[in-house]
Every structure is written in C-alpha cells, then in structure tokens.
Design a protein around this motif. Structure first.
Motif, PDB file in Angstrom:
ATOM      1  N   ALA A 115     -21.473  29.076  23.407  1.00 31.82           N
ATOM      2  CA  ALA A 115     -22.485  28.711  24.407  1.00 31.82           C
ATOM      3  C   ALA A 115     -22.009  27.569  25.301  1.00 31.82           C
ATOM      4  CB  ALA A 115     -23.791  28.335  23.724  1.00 31.82           C
ATOM      5  N   ASP A 116     -20.764  27.146  25.110  1.00 28.03           N
ATOM      6  CA  ASP A 116     -20.192  26.017  25.853  1.00 28.03           C
ATOM      7  C   ASP A 116     -20.997  24.739  25.672  1.00 28.03           C
ATOM      8  OD1 ASP A 116     -17.996  27.448  26.853  1.00 28.03           O
ATOM      9  OD2 ASP A 116     -19.207  28.236  28.521  1.00 28.03           O
ATOM     10  N   ASP A 117     -21.570  24.597  24.476  1.00 29.25           N
ATOM     11  CA  ASP A 117     -22.315  23.380  24.148  1.00 29.25           C
ATOM     12  C   ASP A 117     -21.302  22.278  23.852  1.00 29.25           C
ATOM     13  OD1 ASP A 117     -23.736  21.308  22.807  1.00 29.25           O
ATOM     14  OD2 ASP A 117     -25.270  22.747  22.188  1.00 29.25           O
ATOM     15  N   PRO A 118     -21.301  21.209  24.653  1.00 28.43           N
ATOM     16  CA  PRO A 118     -20.313  20.150  24.448  1.00 28.43           C
ATOM     17  C   PRO A 118     -20.480  19.412  23.124  1.00 28.43           C
ATOM     18  CG  PRO A 118     -21.928  19.496  26.093  1.00 28.43           C
ATOM     19  CD  PRO A 118     -22.197  20.933  25.773  1.00 28.43           C
ATOM     20  N   LEU A 119     -21.624  19.559  22.460  1.00 31.15           N
ATOM     21  CA  LEU A 119     -21.835  18.877  21.182  1.00 31.15           C
ATOM     22  C   LEU A 119     -21.362  19.700  19.988  1.00 31.15           C
ATOM     23  CD1 LEU A 119     -25.367  17.351  21.856  1.00 31.15           C
ATOM     24  CD2 LEU A 119     -23.126  16.232  22.020  1.00 31.15           C
ATOM     25  N   ALA A 120     -20.874  20.921  20.234  1.00 39.19           N
ATOM     26  CA  ALA A 120     -20.472  21.816  19.147  1.00 39.19           C
ATOM     27  C   ALA A 120     -19.448  21.179  18.217  1.00 39.19           C
ATOM     28  CB  ALA A 120     -19.927  23.122  19.721  1.00 39.19           C
ATOM     29  N   ARG A 121     -18.535  20.419  18.753  1.00 42.59           N
ATOM     30  CA  ARG A 121     -17.491  19.833  17.886  1.00 42.59           C
ATOM     31  C   ARG A 121     -17.908  18.516  17.244  1.00 42.59           C
ATOM     32  NH1 ARG A 121     -13.561  16.266  19.953  1.00 42.59           N
ATOM     33  NH2 ARG A 121     -14.119  15.423  21.982  1.00 42.59           N
ATOM     34  N   PHE A 122     -19.069  17.993  17.633  1.00 41.51           N
ATOM     35  CA  PHE A 122     -19.524  16.712  17.116  1.00 41.51           C
ATOM     36  C   PHE A 122     -20.620  16.838  16.047  1.00 41.51           C
ATOM     37  CE2 PHE A 122     -18.065  15.746  21.441  1.00 41.51           C
ATOM     38  CZ  PHE A 122     -17.124  14.774  21.165  1.00 41.51           C
ATOM     39  N   ILE A 123     -21.341  17.968  16.067  1.00 44.50           N
ATOM     40  CA  ILE A 123     -22.502  18.124  15.194  1.00 44.50           C
ATOM     41  C   ILE A 123     -22.330  19.369  14.340  1.00 44.50           C
ATOM     42  CG2 ILE A 123     -25.002  18.385  15.102  1.00 44.50           C
ATOM     43  CD1 ILE A 123     -25.123  17.164  17.923  1.00 44.50           C
ATOM     44  N   PRO A 124     -22.160  19.198  13.031  1.00 42.77           N
ATOM     45  CA  PRO A 124     -22.048  20.383  12.177  1.00 42.77           C
ATOM     46  C   PRO A 124     -23.393  21.115  12.106  1.00 42.77           C
ATOM     47  CG  PRO A 124     -22.049  18.371  10.858  1.00 42.77           C
ATOM     48  CD  PRO A 124     -22.047  17.947  12.294  1.00 42.77           C
ATOM     49  N   PRO A 125     -23.378  22.437  11.885  1.00 45.72           N
ATOM     50  CA  PRO A 125     -24.636  23.181  11.767  1.00 45.72           C
ATOM     51  C   PRO A 125     -25.492  22.614  10.632  1.00 45.72           C
ATOM     52  CG  PRO A 125     -22.796  24.685  11.995  1.00 45.72           C
ATOM     53  CD  PRO A 125     -22.218  23.323  11.778  1.00 45.72           C
ATOM     54  N   HIS A 126     -26.771  22.448  10.909  1.00 48.08           N
ATOM     55  CA  HIS A 126     -27.655  21.802   9.951  1.00 48.08           C
ATOM     56  C   HIS A 126     -29.116  22.108  10.267  1.00 48.08           C
ATOM     57  CE1 HIS A 126     -27.774  19.180  13.447  1.00 48.08           C
ATOM     58  NE2 HIS A 126     -28.955  18.764  12.988  1.00 48.08           N
ATOM     59  N   ILE A 127     -29.983  21.773   9.330  1.00 49.97           N
ATOM     60  CA  ILE A 127     -31.429  21.761   9.542  1.00 49.97           C
ATOM     61  C   ILE A 127     -31.841  20.295   9.440  1.00 49.97           C
ATOM     62  CG2 ILE A 127     -33.693  22.494   8.690  1.00 49.97           C
ATOM     63  CD1 ILE A 127     -32.162  24.877   7.326  1.00 49.97           C
ATOM     64  N   THR A 128     -32.317  19.737  10.524  1.00 46.40           N
ATOM     65  CA  THR A 128     -32.684  18.321  10.555  1.00 46.40           C
ATOM     66  C   THR A 128     -33.915  18.058   9.697  1.00 46.40           C
ATOM     67  OG1 THR A 128     -31.795  18.077  12.788  1.00 46.40           O
ATOM     68  CG2 THR A 128     -33.416  16.433  12.077  1.00 46.40           C
ATOM     69  N   LEU A 129     -33.855  16.983   8.923  1.00 48.86           N
ATOM     70  CA  LEU A 129     -35.023  16.464   8.228  1.00 48.86           C
ATOM     71  C   LEU A 129     -35.477  15.154   8.861  1.00 48.86           C
ATOM     72  CD1 LEU A 129     -33.989  17.147   4.525  1.00 48.86           C
ATOM     73  CD2 LEU A 129     -35.571  18.471   5.941  1.00 48.86           C
TER      74      LEU A 129
END
Length: 178
Positions: free
Chosen positions: A34-48
């Motif tokens: 998706a060309d999201d610039p945060l892709a390499r900074f934020i691992p996939p997760h469910i925020t609490l």
C-alpha cells in the motif's frame, strides 16, 4: 501517526498484541504494498494502548500494572477476516477481527487504567492496520487486496513496546495471560 511529544526523562510506549508468523509477514507485505511509509517501522499488531508518554521512573509501576492485568485475563482466539476502513473519519484501512473483539476490548479497558489511564482520541476498535495516511487510491487498493484475508491464532500474551529514536516500535516486555 499521532505521536505525543516526548520530553526529557520520558519514553513513548504502546501496548499491543503481536501478530504471529506467518500472518505478521503477510500483513506487513500488505502494508508495504500500500506504499505505507510506516510499514517498516510498525510491526503488525492489535493495539491495546496507543502511543503514551511515561516518565522513565514510572516504567516499573506500569509494568507491574500490565503484569497484573495479564495475569487476570485468560488466553483467547483471534480470527482476522476481511477488510474495513475508518474513512472518512481517518484515512485507515485495516483487517477486521471476526473473533476476539470482546476479549481485546476487556484487555484494552484494563490496560488503560491506573498509571496508564488516559483519554482516547477515538473509541477503541480492535483491528490490524494495513494502510494509514496514504492516498485514497492506495487505501482502495489495500482494501481490495486483503478483502478475502483470513487468519486465526491464539493470544496468550501482549507486549509493551517502546518507540525508538529511529522511529521503530520494538517489543520491550511480554506479559503472559492467565
């Protein structure tokens, strides 16, 4: 991403459920596509608990609080299925939870108390972001590309992450459930 400004003697933390492999790689690839610039900074997760500032001397208290929350919560199953969006309120496309919503909501409420009590910008809605603040065409592409996505996994812990000076979120401590 809305990050609170860090002052001297403060750290920026977040609390999240980590997405296990092979799903983490699949969801990370979707965010990259998706060309999201945060892709390499934020691992996939469910925020609490989203980005939160703590004075360094509050970290031990926060971790004790998180350990108590985790100890009082049983493990549970999360099923991810399909895509949804927060548009027009927020330019986000995400993979939705089909199972585990109530358990995530209970964890989020318990985590966001005590030393970690704070106001929410938006009502809590557990999800896994795959495109954030990218052009509409990229949001549409991400929405379509992952529309049939499905994954299921057991959640037996959550993590306290710290936001590094390099912009990367890294897990710092695990809190086993039950």
């Amino acid at each position: 991403m809305n990050l609170p400004e860090r002052g001297p003697g403060q750290i920026r933390i977040g609390i999240a459920i980590e997405i296990p492999e092979p799903y983490a790689a699949e969801l990370s690839a979707a965010r990259t596509a998706a060309d999201d610039p945060l892709a390499r900074f934020i691992p996939p997760h469910i925020t609490l608990l989203g980005p939160t500032l703590l004075d360094v001397e509050q970290l031990d208290e926060a971790r004790a609080h998180l350990a108590a929350v985790a100890a009082g919560a049983p493990s549970f199953t999360v099923q991810l299925r399909g895509t949804a969006t927060f548009r027009p309120i927020s330019p986000v496309v995400f993979v939705a939870l089909a199972q585990g919503i109530a358990e995530c909501e209970q964890l989020e409420s318990a985590v966001r108390s005590g030393v970690l009590d704070g106001e929410l910008r938006f009502n809590y809605h557990p999800h896994v972001t795959i495109a954030h603040e990218v052009p509409d065409a990229a949001l549409d592409k991400a929405f379509e590309a992952m529309a049939d996505y499905s994954a299921e996994f057991e959640v037996d812990r959550f993590y306290q992450y710290e936001h590094g000076d390099d912009g990367i979120w890294r897990p710092q401590a695990a809190f086993p459930l039950g």
